[in-house]
Scaffold this motif. Structure first.
Motif, PDB file in Angstrom:
ATOM      1  N   ARG A  13     -79.905  78.887 -50.304  1.00  0.00           N
ATOM      2  CA  ARG A  13     -80.675  78.180 -50.339  1.00  0.00           C
ATOM      3  C   ARG A  13     -81.295  78.043 -49.090  1.00  0.00           C
ATOM      4  O   ARG A  13     -79.822  78.067 -48.067  1.00  0.00           O
ATOM      5  CB  ARG A  13     -79.760  76.847 -50.458  1.00  0.00           C
ATOM      6  N   VAL A  14     -82.506  78.211 -48.413  1.00  0.00           N
ATOM      7  CA  VAL A  14     -82.808  78.352 -47.106  1.00  0.00           C
ATOM      8  C   VAL A  14     -83.141  76.832 -46.470  1.00  0.00           C
ATOM      9  O   VAL A  14     -84.549  76.539 -46.919  1.00  0.00           O
ATOM     10  CB  VAL A  14     -83.654  79.520 -46.957  1.00  0.00           C
ATOM     11  N   GLY A  15     -82.484  76.598 -45.306  1.00  0.00           N
ATOM     12  CA  GLY A  15     -83.507  75.428 -44.712  1.00  0.00           C
ATOM     13  C   GLY A  15     -83.002  75.062 -43.561  1.00  0.00           C
ATOM     14  O   GLY A  15     -81.844  75.844 -43.231  1.00  0.00           O
ATOM     15  N   PRO A  16     -83.345  73.742 -42.692  1.00  0.00           N
ATOM     16  CA  PRO A  16     -82.800  73.454 -41.460  1.00  0.00           C
ATOM     17  C   PRO A  16     -81.662  73.129 -41.193  1.00  0.00           C
ATOM     18  O   PRO A  16     -81.469  72.552 -43.331  1.00  0.00           O
ATOM     19  CB  PRO A  16     -83.643  72.288 -40.873  1.00  0.00           C
ATOM     20  N   LEU A  17     -80.561  73.539 -40.700  1.00  0.00           N
ATOM     21  CA  LEU A  17     -79.335  73.308 -40.554  1.00  0.00           C
ATOM     22  C   LEU A  17     -78.821  71.349 -40.564  1.00  0.00           C
ATOM     23  O   LEU A  17     -77.812  71.549 -41.323  1.00  0.00           O
ATOM     24  CB  LEU A  17     -78.187  73.710 -39.027  1.00  0.00           C
ATOM     25  N   GLU A  18     -79.511  70.550 -40.518  1.00  0.00           N
ATOM     26  CA  GLU A  18     -79.345  69.262 -40.475  1.00  0.00           C
ATOM     27  C   GLU A  18     -79.911  68.694 -41.566  1.00  0.00           C
ATOM     28  O   GLU A  18     -79.129  67.225 -41.264  1.00  0.00           O
ATOM     29  CB  GLU A  18     -80.655  68.290 -39.549  1.00  0.00           C
ATOM     30  N   PHE A  19     -80.021  69.023 -42.694  1.00  0.00           N
ATOM     31  CA  PHE A  19     -80.295  68.960 -44.223  1.00  0.00           C
ATOM     32  C   PHE A  19     -79.106  69.902 -44.653  1.00  0.00           C
ATOM     33  O   PHE A  19     -78.423  70.771 -45.116  1.00  0.00           O
ATOM     34  CB  PHE A  19     -81.333  69.190 -44.203  1.00  0.00           C
ATOM     35  N   PRO A  20     -77.979  69.376 -44.776  1.00  0.00           N
ATOM     36  CA  PRO A  20     -77.013  70.076 -46.099  1.00  0.00           C
ATOM     37  C   PRO A  20     -76.964  69.663 -47.530  1.00  0.00           C
ATOM     38  O   PRO A  20     -76.508  70.338 -48.621  1.00  0.00           O
ATOM     39  CB  PRO A  20     -75.210  69.549 -45.554  1.00  0.00           C
ATOM     40  N   LEU A  21     -78.191  69.301 -47.824  1.00  0.00           N
ATOM     41  CA  LEU A  21     -78.946  68.950 -48.929  1.00  0.00           C
ATOM     42  C   LEU A  21     -80.194  69.898 -49.193  1.00  0.00           C
ATOM     43  O   LEU A  21     -80.996  68.897 -48.235  1.00  0.00           O
ATOM     44  CB  LEU A  21     -78.397  67.344 -49.817  1.00  0.00           C
ATOM     45  N   LEU A  22     -79.751  70.689 -49.925  1.00  0.00           N
ATOM     46  CA  LEU A  22     -81.331  71.150 -49.804  1.00  0.00           C
ATOM     47  C   LEU A  22     -81.604  71.661 -51.144  1.00  0.00           C
ATOM     48  O   LEU A  22     -81.466  72.239 -52.388  1.00  0.00           O
ATOM     49  CB  LEU A  22     -81.294  72.832 -49.270  1.00  0.00           C
ATOM     50  N   PRO A  23     -82.989  71.336 -52.047  1.00  0.00           N
ATOM     51  CA  PRO A  23     -83.361  71.785 -52.875  1.00  0.00           C
ATOM     52  C   PRO A  23     -83.330  72.822 -53.708  1.00  0.00           C
ATOM     53  O   PRO A  23     -83.388  73.965 -52.490  1.00  0.00           O
ATOM     54  CB  PRO A  23     -84.653  71.063 -53.182  1.00  0.00           C
ATOM     55  N   SER A  25     -67.202  67.608 -44.053  1.00  0.00           N
ATOM     56  CA  SER A  25     -67.597  65.917 -43.193  1.00  0.00           C
ATOM     57  C   SER A  25     -69.032  66.013 -43.084  1.00  0.00           C
ATOM     58  O   SER A  25     -69.304  65.092 -43.061  1.00  0.00           O
ATOM     59  CB  SER A  25     -66.383  66.124 -42.247  1.00  0.00           C
ATOM     60  N   GLU A  26     -69.511  66.688 -43.667  1.00  0.00           N
ATOM     61  CA  GLU A  26     -71.366  67.325 -42.692  1.00  0.00           C
ATOM     62  C   GLU A  26     -71.621  66.296 -44.215  1.00  0.00           C
ATOM     63  O   GLU A  26     -73.165  65.951 -44.154  1.00  0.00           O
ATOM     64  CB  GLU A  26     -72.178  68.356 -42.330  1.00  0.00           C
ATOM     65  N   LEU A  27     -71.073  65.513 -44.928  1.00  0.00           N
ATOM     66  CA  LEU A  27     -71.956  64.946 -46.318  1.00  0.00           C
ATOM     67  C   LEU A  27     -72.003  63.775 -46.133  1.00  0.00           C
ATOM     68  O   LEU A  27     -71.920  63.175 -46.762  1.00  0.00           O
ATOM     69  CB  LEU A  27     -71.761  65.379 -47.629  1.00  0.00           C
ATOM     70  N   GLY A  28     -70.878  63.204 -45.040  1.00  0.00           N
ATOM     71  CA  GLY A  28     -70.825  62.233 -44.188  1.00  0.00           C
ATOM     72  C   GLY A  28     -71.551  61.501 -43.507  1.00  0.00           C
ATOM     73  O   GLY A  28     -72.080  62.203 -42.666  1.00  0.00           O
ATOM     74  N   SER A  29     -72.009  60.300 -43.835  1.00  0.00           N
ATOM     75  CA  SER A  29     -73.091  59.729 -42.821  1.00  0.00           C
ATOM     76  C   SER A  29     -73.415  58.537 -42.901  1.00  0.00           C
ATOM     77  O   SER A  29     -73.388  57.908 -43.543  1.00  0.00           O
ATOM     78  CB  SER A  29     -74.540  60.115 -42.397  1.00  0.00           C
TER      79      SER A  29
END
Length: 516
Positions: free
Chosen positions: A371-381, A73-77
């Motif tokens: 993949r390390v990055g801020p939690l608010e971004f579910p899509l990380l490069p 669900s975190e990928l729906g916005s």
């Protein structure tokens, strides 16, 4: 589901019914009881082999507060731009360059659906070494699958496409270099201000995966900003910027989104949906079980049989852990060395049985790719992939299995299982990766996030209830048993806790190799 009779030559310790009742009230658990040979201690020279088919399926997961949410669900916005790292930097740079206060580039919304399943086939072999010690090994074969979709619902006025920096890096380099050189040629009063403006273009191209497309309001605003700069250059007697503004070719579509996320040579390099992995090896376990206490089976007197066993196991890191390329992964194993200890108690009469078990496992730390990055971004490069050290949380598992005999060999079993896993710990390993030489979207704030962000949601609890049938002939018949059961998750907490359904079918046979 009665156990095979114990070797009459082995020593057993009688215990009173009051003692048994006290042990049960204390919750001493036991993975080996009369109805479940999985936990019992074998006679000397007995070999027990078996296997099972375990199917796990889930399309929902729990929140940290115990609420239920759809998987993925975190990928729906409602604003797809917020899913991509660097979106804030992109918007801020666009506002500075175009001088349009409050400008918000349009993209559209996303919806997502995801479902995961896993088939696990553990093969187990155990041997009775002495009347009180059984040793064994469990080798699981595992196959996982993740299916679903992430789709874009574009707006009529969507204006963001794929950043041209991915395909036209040299053109962007020439454009931004000319902006900087032209700004430097202006009189001192204007050179500094326009030089800062030219630097914002570098920030713009390096901010996000997305960029305004040609022919859209955002793209037209950038072209107009360069035209205004050319007017300032003309007034100062300098030549205009001759390189056209590099823009995205077209607004993002569903096909473009799939290419962006799943292209094996692209910026994200995620595994496409559906993802079906081949059969692989899970974590192998070496275990031992010791008979602590056991009462004799006396059918003629009607007295219940009882027993207590202790167990220990070593988990080998033969199964792969989480896959950093997956949007969601149900791994084959932990991928860490683990040591567990537990105890089990069983009590059985002619018609009823009860067994309880407690197991505690400690996993050793190891280096893993994440993949390390801020939690608010579910899509990380893919550039955010780093090797970090993971120290998994300890695991506590409690299980109870009451049962009722329906005949000479058939039992109905109920089950309750509680699992609690502590929080994982992450820390850096070695130096951070260097920023690429190419001018590509590579937000430093996303890459250099502390790996402690990975710890959020790793602590979890799960409670499952279930029921099934077990066919276990008495000891005088063929020494085998088969079973089938289903378990449902009724409660949980933690973003990695699945609301899953679990089906299991299995069987095992026992044969005496020596000892009579």
């Amino acid at each position: 589901m009665c156990p095979l009779p114990r070797d009459p030559r082995s020593a057993v310790l009688p215990v009173s019914r009051l003692t048994l009742l006290a042990l049960l009230l204390m919750g001493i658990p036991a993975p080996g009881w009369a109805q479940d040979g999985e936990w019992s201690v074998l006679r000397t020279g007995q070999l027990r082999v078996g296997t099972a088919g375990v199917f796990l399926q889930a399309h929902e997961a729990f929140d940290s507060d115990g609420g239920v949410r759809p998987l993925g669900s975190e990928l729906g916005s409602s604003n797809a731009l917020t899913l991509f790292p660097g979106s804030t930097g992109l918007v801020e740079a666009l506002r500075d360059i175009t001088a349009i206060p409050g400008y918000e580039p349009a993209l559209g919304s996303t919806r997502s659906y995801m479902q995961t399943s896993q088939i696990r086939v553990p093969f187990q072999a155990e041997i009775g070494v002495t009347p009180w010690l059984t040793l064994g090994v469990t080798v699981p074969l595992v196959k996982s699958r993740v299916e679903g979709e992430v789709s874009l619902l574009p707006l009529g006025g969507a204006e963001l496409g794929v950043n041209p920096a991915f395909f036209r890096s040299a053109e962007i380099q020439a454009f931004t270099d000319q902006l900087a050189a032209s700004a430097a040629g202006l009189p001192a009063g204007e050179s500094e201000a326009w030089g800062a403006w030219a630097d914002r273009w570098i920030d713009l191209y390096g901010a996000s995966t997305l960029f305004p497309a040609a022919g859209t309001p955002g793209g037209d605003a950038l072209v107009a900003a360069v035209s205004e700069f050319n007017a300032v250059l003309g007034a100062a007697g300098l030549p205009p910027v001759a390189v056209a503004v590099p823009l995205a070719e077209a607004p993002l579509t569903n096909d473009g989104l799939r290419v962006l996320l799943f292209d094996p040579a692209g910026h994200y390099q995620l595994l496409p949906l559906p993802t079906q992995l081949l059969w692989g090896l899970g974590d192998i376990r070496l275990h031992g079980r010791i008979r602590v206490l056991e009462g004799p089976t006396l059918p003629s007197s009607g007295r219940p049989a009882y027993g207590i066993t202790a167990e220990g196991s070593i988990r080998l890191p033969t199964g792969g852990g989480d896959e950093p390329r997956a949007l969601f992964d149900l791994p084959a194993g932990e991928g860490h060395v683990g040591v567990s200890a537990g105890t089990a108690l069983w009590l059985r009469s002619r018609r009823f049985g009860l067994a309880t078990r407690v197991r505690y496992e400690v996993l050793q730390s190891a280096e893993v790719a994440r993949r390390v990055g801020p939690l608010e971004f579910p899509l990380l490069p893919v550039a955010n992939t780093r090797v970090v050290e993971r120290d998994p949380g300890d695991v506590l598992e409690v299980e109870a299995r009451p049962a009722v005999a329906m005949g000479r060999a058939l039992w109905i079993e109920l089950s309750y299982r509680y699992l609690r896993k502590g929080q994982d710990r992450y820390q850096n390993v070695g130096p951070l990766p260097a920023r690429p030489v190419e001018r590509l979207p590579y937000p430093s704030g996303d890459l250099y996030a502390d790996p402690s962000v990975l710890e959020v949601g790793t602590e979890r609890t799960v409670q499952r209830v279930g029921g099934g049938l077990r066919y276990h002939p008495p000891s005088g018949d063929f020494p085998a048993e088969v079973w089938a059961r289903v378990e449902l998750t009724i409660a949980g907490a933690g973003s990695q806790a699945l609301k899953a359904t679990r089906l299991e079918f299995g069987g095992r046979v026992i044969r005496s190799l020596w000892g009579g």
